[in-house]
Design a protein around this motif. Structure first.
Motif, PDB file in Angstrom:
ATOM      1  N   UNK A  21      34.301  54.296  36.034  1.00 46.11           N
ATOM      2  CA  UNK A  21      34.397  53.440  37.213  1.00 46.11           C
ATOM      3  C   UNK A  21      33.219  52.484  37.296  1.00 46.11           C
ATOM      4  N   UNK A  22      32.019  52.991  37.000  1.00 46.51           N
ATOM      5  CA  UNK A  22      30.837  52.140  37.017  1.00 46.51           C
ATOM      6  C   UNK A  22      30.936  51.044  35.957  1.00 46.51           C
ATOM      7  N   UNK A  23      31.464  51.396  34.777  1.00 43.95           N
ATOM      8  CA  UNK A  23      31.600  50.421  33.693  1.00 43.95           C
ATOM      9  C   UNK A  23      32.555  49.302  34.077  1.00 43.95           C
ATOM     10  N   UNK A  24      33.707  49.670  34.630  1.00 45.03           N
ATOM     11  CA  UNK A  24      34.699  48.674  35.024  1.00 45.03           C
ATOM     12  C   UNK A  24      34.165  47.792  36.140  1.00 45.03           C
ATOM     13  N   UNK A  25      33.578  48.432  37.166  1.00 46.59           N
ATOM     14  CA  UNK A  25      33.131  47.657  38.317  1.00 46.59           C
ATOM     15  C   UNK A  25      31.984  46.716  37.966  1.00 46.59           C
ATOM     16  N   UNK A  26      31.175  47.076  36.978  1.00 45.84           N
ATOM     17  CA  UNK A  26      30.050  46.218  36.602  1.00 45.84           C
ATOM     18  C   UNK A  26      30.517  44.847  36.122  1.00 45.84           C
ATOM     19  N   UNK A  27      31.752  44.776  35.621  1.00 46.90           N
ATOM     20  CA  UNK A  27      32.291  43.501  35.146  1.00 46.90           C
ATOM     21  C   UNK A  27      32.583  42.549  36.299  1.00 46.90           C
ATOM     22  N   UNK A  28      32.851  43.114  37.470  1.00 47.48           N
ATOM     23  CA  UNK A  28      33.299  42.293  38.592  1.00 47.48           C
ATOM     24  C   UNK A  28      32.332  42.268  39.769  1.00 47.48           C
ATOM     25  N   UNK A  29      31.297  43.092  39.731  1.00 50.11           N
ATOM     26  CA  UNK A  29      30.435  43.260  40.898  1.00 50.11           C
ATOM     27  C   UNK A  29      29.841  41.948  41.402  1.00 50.11           C
ATOM     28  N   UNK A  30      29.444  41.057  40.495  1.00 48.71           N
ATOM     29  CA  UNK A  30      28.826  39.801  40.906  1.00 48.71           C
ATOM     30  C   UNK A  30      29.780  38.916  41.697  1.00 48.71           C
ATOM     31  N   UNK A  31      31.074  39.127  41.512  1.00 43.51           N
ATOM     32  CA  UNK A  31      32.058  38.370  42.281  1.00 43.51           C
ATOM     33  C   UNK A  31      32.578  39.161  43.477  1.00 43.51           C
ATOM     34  N   UNK A  32      32.762  40.447  43.272  1.00 45.42           N
ATOM     35  CA  UNK A  32      33.351  41.278  44.330  1.00 45.42           C
ATOM     36  C   UNK A  32      32.384  41.475  45.490  1.00 45.42           C
ATOM     37  N   UNK A 295      41.326  46.000  37.234  1.00 43.72           N
ATOM     38  CA  UNK A 295      41.249  44.697  36.571  1.00 43.72           C
ATOM     39  C   UNK A 295      42.255  43.721  37.171  1.00 43.72           C
ATOM     40  N   UNK A 296      43.488  44.199  37.333  1.00 45.01           N
ATOM     41  CA  UNK A 296      44.516  43.333  37.929  1.00 45.01           C
ATOM     42  C   UNK A 296      44.182  42.994  39.378  1.00 45.01           C
ATOM     43  N   UNK A 297      43.761  43.979  40.151  1.00 40.60           N
ATOM     44  CA  UNK A 297      43.492  43.757  41.571  1.00 40.60           C
ATOM     45  C   UNK A 297      42.424  42.695  41.776  1.00 40.60           C
ATOM     46  N   UNK A 298      41.303  42.827  41.109  1.00 41.47           N
ATOM     47  CA  UNK A 298      40.222  41.873  41.319  1.00 41.47           C
ATOM     48  C   UNK A 298      40.602  40.482  40.826  1.00 41.47           C
ATOM     49  N   UNK A 299      41.239  40.422  39.681  1.00 43.41           N
ATOM     50  CA  UNK A 299      41.600  39.109  39.139  1.00 43.41           C
ATOM     51  C   UNK A 299      42.714  38.440  39.941  1.00 43.41           C
ATOM     52  N   UNK A 328      40.301  48.018  49.992  1.00 37.36           N
ATOM     53  CA  UNK A 328      40.732  48.212  48.607  1.00 37.36           C
ATOM     54  C   UNK A 328      39.618  47.868  47.625  1.00 37.36           C
ATOM     55  N   UNK A 329      38.922  46.768  47.885  1.00 42.19           N
ATOM     56  CA  UNK A 329      37.848  46.328  46.995  1.00 42.19           C
ATOM     57  C   UNK A 329      36.682  47.311  46.964  1.00 42.19           C
ATOM     58  N   UNK A 330      36.430  47.995  48.086  1.00 46.28           N
ATOM     59  CA  UNK A 330      35.236  48.839  48.196  1.00 46.28           C
ATOM     60  C   UNK A 330      35.452  50.282  47.758  1.00 46.28           C
TER      61      UNK A 330
END
Length: 348
Positions: A21-32, A295-299, A328-330
């Motif tokens: 979960x940490x690995x996946x979220x790190x890709x989007x954290x700067x935007x999320x 991945x789908x949700x954030x994008x 959902x995002x959090x």
């Protein structure tokens, strides 16, 4: 048999879920992260002084409860300088609108008060222990009456198919899985907080959900096994997980169904509701389920945020839409107890 073995091979441990979960979220954290704060800023600015909100259902107890949970889900507390006042307004509005029978009812509650009541009960349970002593005393008293009402509503005489669930009114003699999902979340949250929620109430709710589950396809339906399955299967899956049904064939089948259908969610009615439950449910499963869905949700939903920070729900407006999207995002922040995976269940 081989297919079932393959499904079981995808079940990660709790540690694996958290690391991945940490690995996946790190890709989007700067935007999320800024997106969430922008959404919370919007909610704080449009709140009425009495704690309610403008727009559809904003004067019910359900919308302030969802907004309050949205603030909590990012780690903001009732004592914070940033959004503490907003959270306390949500609390006070709900507490001021509890009826003698225990129901939290105000304004436009749609088809009936139980939907908003269960959400309000969930919020008060989640925020309990974070507030000042005066509010805590009020919450303690209010929660006891609110939970009693939920338990009484479950015990109303119903047909076998509807037994164990809830619907729009405390005296309803039928049930639906959507209202039942919120009721079960409220009971589970309260039980984690030490409330005397009978095990049988959880067991009966779980049995009700299984009667609305297709074990072959993984779907959950509204009043059967298939209707509105794209938006309701995440609800059913989450409730099974919250009841400790980790790694069961039914949970894995439901996860597979969501992977096959999530790209249809945006065309469905109540898509924000469906996304909220899908996010929680797939987070519980972890592995490929969370990776693909997150991945789908954030994008998909980051570009749909408006300039003012809001998301619009076709059915219920901007306040509801923004609250549900923030919630959902959090999910990866794990700030709300209701987001936690049950660590008491044997992971072996």
């Amino acid at each position: 048999m081989c297919g079932l073995i393959a499904l079981y091979a995808t079940i990660p441990s709790l540690a694996q879920i958290q690391n991945q979960q940490e690995t996946i979220f790190s890709k989007y954290k700067d935007k999320v992260d800024p997106s969430i704060e922008k959404g919370l800023s919007y909610l704080s600015l449009v709140q009425n002084k009495n704690g309610s909100f403008p727009g559809g259902f904003g004067d019910s107890t359900g919308i302030p409860a969802l907004v309050g949970m949205a603030f909590l889900s990012k780690g903001h507390l009732p004592t914070d300088a940033a959004y503490g006042e907003n959270i306390n307004r949500c609390i006070d509005f709900i507490l001021s609108n509890q009826k003698d029978n225990g129901v939290f009812e105000a304004g436009n509650a749609g088809s009936g008060p139980m939907y908003a009541h269960c959400i309000a009960t969930l919020f008060l349970s989640e925020v309990s222990g974070m507030v000042d002593p005066t509010r805590q005393k009020k919450i303690d008293g209010a929660l006891a009456k609110a939970l009693k009402l939920i338990l009484q509503a479950q015990k109303v005489k119903k047909s076998e198919r509807n037994q164990g669930g809830w619907r729009y009114h405390p005296g309803s003699n039928d049930s639906d899985t959507s209202c039942s999902g919120w009721a079960l979340m409220a009971l589970r949250s309260a039980k984690l907080n030490g409330a005397a929620v009978p095990d049988k109430a959880i067991e009966d709710a779980l049995a009700y959900l299984y009667r609305h589950h297709d074990k072959k396809t993984g779907t959950f339906g509204y009043s059967d096994k298939k209707s509105h399955s794209i938006t309701l299967t995440g609800m059913g899956l989450l409730c099974l997980e919250l009841c400790g049904e980790h790694g069961e064939p039914s949970t894995l089948k439901s996860g597979e169904y969501i992977l096959k259908t999530y790209n249809k969610l945006s065309s469905q009615s109540h898509e924000f509701y469906g996304n909220y439950y899908n996010a929680q449910a797939m987070f519980q499963l972890g592995g490929k389920y969370w990776e693909q869905y997150a991945t789908w949700m954030y994008e998909n939903y980051l570009p749909k945020q408006k300039d003012d920070g809001s998301w619009n729900s076709r059915e219920a407006g901007n306040i509801y839409g923004t609250s549900m999207m923030v919630l959902a995002f959090t999910v990866p922040y794990r700030q709300l107890p209701i987001y936690q995976r049950d660590e008491t269940v044997d992971e072996d």
